[in-house]
Design an enzyme around this catalytic site. Structure first.
Site, PDB file in Angstrom:
ATOM      1  N   THR A  68     -16.717  17.503  10.063  1.00 43.06           N
ATOM      2  CA  THR A  68     -16.182  18.819   9.695  1.00 43.06           C
ATOM      3  C   THR A  68     -17.123  19.529   8.742  1.00 43.06           C
ATOM      4  O   THR A  68     -17.452  20.711   8.932  1.00 43.06           O
ATOM      5  CB  THR A  68     -14.787  18.679   9.061  1.00 43.06           C
ATOM      6  OG1 THR A  68     -13.858  18.247  10.062  1.00 43.06           O
ATOM      7  CG2 THR A  68     -14.302  20.004   8.488  1.00 43.06           C
ATOM      8  N   THR A 230     -24.527  13.247  -5.090  1.00 45.55           N
ATOM      9  CA  THR A 230     -25.182  11.944  -5.072  1.00 45.55           C
ATOM     10  C   THR A 230     -25.203  11.376  -3.658  1.00 45.55           C
ATOM     11  O   THR A 230     -24.162  11.291  -3.010  1.00 45.55           O
ATOM     12  CB  THR A 230     -24.444  10.957  -5.995  1.00 45.55           C
ATOM     13  OG1 THR A 230     -24.388  11.499  -7.318  1.00 45.55           O
ATOM     14  CG2 THR A 230     -25.141   9.611  -6.024  1.00 45.55           C
ATOM     15  N   CYS A 319      -6.687  17.158  14.858  1.00 45.89           N
ATOM     16  CA  CYS A 319      -6.828  18.201  13.838  1.00 45.89           C
ATOM     17  C   CYS A 319      -6.274  19.551  14.295  1.00 45.89           C
ATOM     18  O   CYS A 319      -6.391  20.547  13.582  1.00 45.89           O
ATOM     19  CB  CYS A 319      -8.305  18.369  13.465  1.00 45.89           C
ATOM     20  SG  CYS A 319      -9.048  16.868  12.789  1.00 45.89           S
TER      21      CYS A 319
END
Length: 370
Positions: A68, A230, A319
């Site tokens: 996504t 990160t 979804c």
């Protein structure tokens, strides 16, 4: 419980989990830290990037939180130019539809290419839609509801005459199941390893080196110029492991799934009220069907009410909004009632013949009672 919803999510392979734990244990530093442990982690990241770029014939790898985010970066990260024409289709996953809708609200002109009865895009209509100001074409390699495999090579050939048009491919339902290589015309390609027995929470955007995107997640220095945060080394390494397993076992897995799907297709043909919406030359991992006059949500509720004896299936993509028609099914059938009646089975090499037989038994009882 019979699990037939592998297109939504697959369980992680044990080797993937072991790789994740090993990397977390042995590489303790941030890959962008300027010390020995940071350098070791950075070297490992470089090794992973090299493996993936060679595997997919890509130039750059951007690790994200999932497909996504990868789709959003590829679409909403488009460079700002005067060109504001986009071509898409009704086959796209909501993670593509939604960012396109956002761009449309910002003044972009979005056209949808027609779909043929076999679930592939109409190449003649695509040629008619392409313009000199077309900035983006987005097409799924395999759509998540019908399983139709799109003619990516032919589309790439057409785009040779439109060098200013970016080409984005959502390959979430293709990577790990079919041999996938980026053509020179593909600008970006997205996927997520949780679709092929990797971990959820990580995604990948493959990119051509001449494609410049605007960051969507901004922050401090990272391993990529296109995403702050990160780097997740263990997630990246486990993705490589999942890909290696999927690539090695690709043909035997596919052969097993084809046999299982054929059993279901043959059984469905015995019932006149059943309709198969998926093209039979599409992905064997996805089979979309309908029962005439029965909403897909009603069929799913019937299965849910069976408790432990039921089967886990999906009405549409996991979804997608509940209670709305399946746009891909409507595109191939031109029938709204059929599009409301459709549901999706999706298979795995983990699916057993006993599960298939039990599902067909449940279906027979349902059809007899309805």
């Amino acid at each position: 419980m019979i699990y037939l919803d592998y297109a939504a999510h697959t369980p992680p392979d044990l080797a993937v989990l072991q790789e994740f734990l090993e990397i977390e244990k042995n590489y303790i530093a941030n890959p962008i830290s300027n010390h020995k442990h940071g350098w070791l982690a950075k070297e490992k990241f470089a090794e992973i990037n090299e493996i993936l770029t060679k595997l997919f014939s890509a130039d750059e790898i951007i690790f994200t939180s999932g497909a996504t985010e990868a789709n959003n970066l590829a679409i909403r990260g488009l460079p700002k130019t005067q060109n504001r024409h986009i071509i898409s289709s009704c086959l796209e996953h909501p993670s593509v539809h939604a960012p396109l809708a956002t761009l449309q609200e910002q003044g972009y002109d979005v056209d949808l290419v027609d779909i043929l009865p076999n679930g592939t895009i109409n190449l003649q209509h695509l040629v008619q839609l392409l313009r000199n100001d077309t900035i983006l074409l987005t097409v799924p390699w395999v759509d998540s509801e019908l399983g139709a495999i799109q003619p990516i090579a032919e589309i790439s050939d057409i785009l040779e005459d439109y060098p200013n048009c970016f080409f984005h491919v959502d390959a979430a339902q293709a990577v790990g199941k079919f041999p996938i290589k980026m053509t020179p015309q593909i600008s970006t390609l997205s996927f997520s390893p949780h679709k092929f027995y990797g971990l959820v929470g990580v995604g990948v955007l493959l990119k051509r080196k001449d494609v410049v995107l605007n960051q969507q997640i901004i922050g401090g220095k990272s391993m990529s110029d296109y995403r702050g945060g990160t780097p997740t080394l263990a997630m990246a390494a486990s993705t490589c492991t999942a890909l290696n397993l999927a690539t090695t076992e690709m043909l035997p897995r596919q052969n097993k799934v084809e046999k299982l799907r054929n059993i279901i297709v043959e059984t469905f043909s015995e019932y006149p009220q059943m309709r198969i919406n998926s093209p039979l030359d599409g992905s064997p991992y996805i089979l979309n069907a309908s029962v005439n006059g029965v909403k897909g949500t009603d069929f799913q509720e019937y299965l849910n009410n069976l408790g432990e004896n039921g089967a886990c299936i999906s009405v549409k993509s996991a979804c997608s909004a509940v209670g709305t028609i399946s746009r891909p099914v409507f595109a191939v059938s031109k029938n709204k009632k059929n599009a409301l009646s459709s549901w999706r089975l999706s298979f795995s090499h983990l699916t057993t013949i006993d599960e298939i037989i039990e599902f067909l038994s449940i279906l027979k009882k349902f059809l007899a009672a309805w």
